[in-house]
Design an enzyme around this catalytic site. Structure first.
Site, mmCIF file in Angstrom:
data_model
loop_
_atom_site.group_PDB
_atom_site.id
_atom_site.type_symbol
_atom_site.label_atom_id
_atom_site.label_comp_id
_atom_site.label_asym_id
_atom_site.label_seq_id
_atom_site.Cartn_x
_atom_site.Cartn_y
_atom_site.Cartn_z
ATOM 1 N N CYS A 277 30.295 -7.625 24.059
ATOM 2 C CA CYS A 277 31.003 -7.261 22.835
ATOM 3 C C CYS A 277 30.600 -5.839 22.464
ATOM 4 O O CYS A 277 29.632 -5.313 23.014
ATOM 5 C CB CYS A 277 30.719 -8.234 21.701
ATOM 6 S SG CYS A 277 29.002 -8.269 21.136
ATOM 7 N N HIS B 30 26.908 -8.033 11.793
ATOM 8 C CA HIS B 30 25.773 -7.308 12.341
ATOM 9 C C HIS B 30 26.082 -5.819 12.447
ATOM 10 O O HIS B 30 27.240 -5.409 12.529
ATOM 11 C CB HIS B 30 25.382 -7.863 13.716
ATOM 12 C CG HIS B 30 26.532 -8.009 14.657
ATOM 13 N ND1 HIS B 30 27.317 -9.149 14.694
ATOM 14 C CD2 HIS B 30 27.052 -7.180 15.584
ATOM 15 C CE1 HIS B 30 28.255 -9.015 15.612
ATOM 16 N NE2 HIS B 30 28.117 -7.830 16.164
#
Length: 642
Positions: free
Chosen positions: A179, A67
Site C-alpha cells: 500500500c 495512519h
C-alpha cells in the site's frame, strides 16, 4: 518492542461516540498528542488526511486504521478508540467502524516499530480478538488483551515466515501486497490471503512491501514452480520477475476483502499470463485485463465523478421550475427564473451542469494517464461543450457529450504517448516534465484535435438530438421500453450504466423524457421483487421474504442493486421478469409524456417530475407486471423448502 510499548493509557479512549469520520480523526489525533509522541499536530493531521484522500483506511469488519508517516511525529506510537455504536468511516463493506487504531510513524529512525505494527494488523484479522477488545471494561483490560494475544501469536522475536509447501513440494500460489504507506493495509492483506489459503488447503506465500522494506521475498525458484501470482498493491512493485506467469493485479483492498476469490481465480486458470513490457507495465494495476474492460473502467471513472454535478445540478434546476410553478409564474421564456428564489436555484444548478461534461472528460483522461491526463481531458471536454473557435469550419458548433467522451479517451492516450516520447529526454529535464512539458504539449495537441473533431462530432450530436425530437409517439414508446429494460438486465452493470449515461446525456441536451424512462426502469426490479415476496410468499425462502421488505425502500429510492441477490440466486426467472416490468414502465413513461430533470432520487424527486401522477401509474404498472411474471415463472416451494 511490543505493541503495548507503542500504546499507552493516555492514548486510549473506550466507548467513544464520534458523529462523523472527521470527528473520529480529530479525537484520535488528540489522543496521539496526549501520548506525547507528536511534535506538530497540524502536520501530523495533514498526513492523516492526505492518506484518507487516497482511499479510506477503514478496511471493513468494523476496523479502521488511519495512519501517517511524516515529520510531525517524534517517535512511533499508537492511539486506540472503541465506538460501540460505530461511525461511518467509508469502509470497504459500507459497515460502520467500531474499533479504530491510529498509527504515527516518524520519517527517520529504526524500523523495529514497523514489525510491531505489522503484528497489530495481523492479529486484528482475528474476530475473537476484536470482540474481546470491544468488550474491555477499562484501559488496563484493553492493554492486557493485546499483550496476551501478541504473546500467544508471537512468542519469539520477529523472523522471516516459513511457508509450508504443498504435497508436491512446491508453493502453489504466491502473492505480493503493498500500500502507499506500507504500514497497515500491506500486512492485513497478507494475513487475509494466508488465512484464505489455509482455509482452502492451498499453499501460499506472501511477500510484503512495507515501510520497513520487503519481507518474505519470493525466490525465483518459487516463482518458476508456482501456479500463479496475486499482486494486491496500490503502488509499483517489481513485476519483471513474473514475466510469463499467470498474474492477477488488483487493489490491496481486494486482498483484504476477497482473498478466497483471488486464490480460486489462480487455481482455476482464470488469470491472464503477464508479459513484462518495461517500467510502465510494472506500474499498471490492470495489465492483465482486456482492452474492453480497461476502456469500461476508464469510462466509469469519468461517469462516477460526473454524477455529483449531474444530480445536484439537475435537482437545483428542477427545484427552480417547482418554485415558479407554485408561484404561478407564466410558462414562457422566463419560467424557472421568474421569482428570485427560482432564479437562484436555476443559476447555481446551471453552473453545476456546465461542469458536468468537462469533468466527465477530465476524469476519463486522469484514469488513463493519471494527473497529466486530467488537464488534457478537462480542457478537451470544455472545448466539446463550447465549440471550437480555432477554425471557421467548426463554426463554433459544440460536439457535446459525445465529443467529451472522445476528448477524455483521446486526451488520456495522447498523454501516455507524450510521456513515452519524453522518456528519451535528458534526465536533467525530469523535474520540469510534469509541470511544464506535459501540460504544454498536451494542451496544444488536444486543442488541435478538438478543432478537427468538433465539427463532425457536433453533426452527430445534433443529428441524434434532432432524431430524438422528431420521433413519433410510437417510436418513443419503443425507445422507453428498451431503455427501461436495459436498466434491469444487469442492475448496475454495463447495460444499466449505458442506459443511465444515455439518460444524463439527454438531460444535457434538453431531452427530459428519456431520463424519466431510465429512472423508472431502474426503480422497478426491487419493487417487483418486494411485491412478489409480499403477495406470493410461497415462491421465496424465509430469508428472501424477510429481506424483500427492504427492496421497497431501495426501489423507491432508485437503487436497482437491491434486486441483485435475488437475480443471482435465480437469474433465469428473476432477470426476465424484472426486464419485462422495467420495459413496461419505461414505455408507459414515454407514452404519458413524463419528464425528469433530476437524474437521481427516485420518489424523493417525484415533485419535480413532469406529469407525476401518470408517472406513478407507470411505476405501479411495471412493478405489477414484474411481480406477476415472477409468480408465473417461479415454482411454489414446499414447506420444507421455505
Amino acid at each position: 518492542m511490543r505493541i503495548v510499548d507503542l500504546l499507552g493509557k493516555d492514548s486510549i479512549t473506550l466507548n467513544a461516540a464520534p458523529k462523523s469520520k472527521s470527528e473520529a480523526i480529530d479525537m484520535l489525533v488528540d489522543l496521539q498528542v496526549k501520548g506525547g509522541k507528536i511534535a506538530d499536530r497540524a502536520e501530523y493531521k495533514a498526513g492523516i488526511l492526505a492518506r484518507e484522500e487516497q482511499g479510506s483506511t477503514a478496511v471493513g469488519e468494523g476496523i479502521a486504521i488511519p495512519h501517517a508517516k511524516n515529520k510531525g511525529v517524534k517517535a512511533p506510537s499508537l492511539a486506540a478508540m472503541t465506538v460501540p455504536d460505530g461511525v461511518d468511516y467509508e469502509a470497504l463493506d459500507d459497515e460502520p467502524s467500531n474499533l479504530l487504531f491510529m498509527i504515527a510513524a516518524p520519517v527517520d529512525g529504526g524500523d523495529v516499530h514497523l514489525e510491531v505494527l505489522s503484528r497489530l494488523m495481523t492479529i486484528l484479522m482475528d474476530e475473537d480478538f476484536r470482540e474481546k477488545l470491544l468488550g474491555a471494561k477499562d484501559k488496563d483490560e484493553f492493554l492486557k488483551i493485546i499483550d496476551d494475544t501478541e504473546s500467544e501469536k508471537y512468542p519469539d522475536e520477529p523472523q522471516e515466515k516459513v511457508q509450508d509447501s504443498g504435497a508436491d513440494g512446491r508453493i502453489r500460489v504466491l502473492a505480493v501486497t503493498a500500500c502507499p504507506t506500507g504500514i497497515a493495509h500491506t500486512y492485513m492483506a497478507a494475513e487475509a490471503l494466508e488465512k484464505a489459503g489455509k482455509k482452502l488447503g492451498i499453499s501460499i506465500k506472501v511477500e510484503t512491501n512495507g515501510s520497513g522494506g520487503t519481507k518474505n521475498i519470493l525466490t525465483q525458484a518459487e516463482i518458476d514452480a508456482c501456479d500463479g501470482i496475486i499482486v494486491a498493491a496500490d503502488k509499483s512493485v517489481e513485476m519483471s520477475r513474473f514475466d510469463g506467469k499467470k498474474v492477477i493485479s488488483t487493489k490491496v483492498s481486494d486482498g483484504i476483502k476477497i482473498p478466497e476469490e483471488l486464490i480460486n481465480r489462480i487455481e482455476s486458470g482464470d488469470a491472464p499470463v503477464y508479459h513484462h513490457a518495461g517500467e510502465k507495465a510494472a506500474e499498471s494495476s490492470d495489465s492483465g485485463e482486456s482492452l474492453g474492460r480497461k476502456l469500461y473502467k476508464h469510462l466509469m471513472n469519468g461517469v462516477s465523478n460526473m454524477l455529483p454535478f449531474t444530480v445536484a445540478g439537475g435537482i437545483f434546476i428542477a427545484l427552480a421550475f417547482l418554485i415558479d410553478t407554485i408561484a404561478g409564474a407564466p410558462q414562457d421564456e422566463s419560467f424557472g427564473t421568474y421569482t428570485a428564489a427560482a432564479a437562484f436555484f436555476k443559476t447555481v444548478g446551471g453552473f453545476a451542469f456546465n461542469f458536468m461534461v468537462p469533468v466527465l472528460a477530465g476524469y476519463i483522461g486522469k484514469s488513463i494517464a493519471d494527473r497529466p491526463g486530467f488537464l488534457v481531458g478537462l480542457v478537451g471536454g470544455y472545448l466539446a461543450t463550447t465549440g471550437s473557435t480555432f477554425a471557421s469550419v467548426a463554426g463554433g458548433v459544440p460536439s457535446g457529450f459525445l465529443g467529451a467522451l472522445l476528448a477524455g479517451f483521446a486526451g488520456g492516450f495522447l498523454m501516455l504517448g507524450i510521456e513515452k516520447l519524453c522518456d528519451h529526454m535528458p534526465r536533467a529535464l525530469n523535474g520540469i516534465k510534469p509541470v511544464l512539458i506535459y501540460p504544454l504539449a498536451g494542451l496544444g495537441t488536444i486543442a488541435v484535435i478538438m478543432c478537427a473533431v468538433n465539427p463532425f462530432m457536433g453533426m452527430i450530436n445534433t443529428g441524434l438530438s434532432d432524431f430524438l425530437n422528431s420521433m413519433g409517439s410510437s417510436s418513443k414508446i419503443i425507445l422507453g421500453c428498451i431503455l427501461g429494460g436495459m436498466m434491469a438486465i444487469d442492475m448496475g452493470g454495463p447495460f444499466n450504466k449505458a442506459a443511465y449515461v444515455f439518460g444524463t446525456a439527454a438531460i444535457a441536451s434538453g431531452s427530459y423524457d428519456i431520463m424519466a424512462a431510465v429512472m423508472i426502469g431502474g426503480m422497478v426490479p426491487p419493487i417487483a421483487i418486494a411485491l412478489s415476496t409480499t403477495f406470493f410468499k410461497d415462491r421465496w425462502t424465509e430469508e428472501e421474504r424477510k429481506n424483500g421488505m427492504v427492496n421497497y425502500i431501495m426501489g423507491l429510492s432508485f437503487v436497482t442493486e437491491g434486486a441483485i441477490p435475488y437475480a443471482a440466486s435465480d437469474p433465469l426467472r428473476v432477470i426476465p421478469s424484472c426486464f419485462v416490468g422495467a420495459a413496461v414502465s419505461g414505455g408507459l413513461s414515454m407514452a404519458f409524456d413524463c419528464t425528469l430533470m433530476a437524474p437521481h432520487g427516485g420518489i424523493f424527486v417525484f415533485a419535480v417530475v413532469g406529469n407525476w401522477a401518470m408517472y406513478l401509474v407507470a411505476l405501479a404498472a411495471g412493478s405489477a407486471a414484474g411481480m406477476l411474471m415472477l409468480a408465473l415463472l417461479k415454482k411454489k416451494r414446499t414447506e420444507k423448502e421455505q
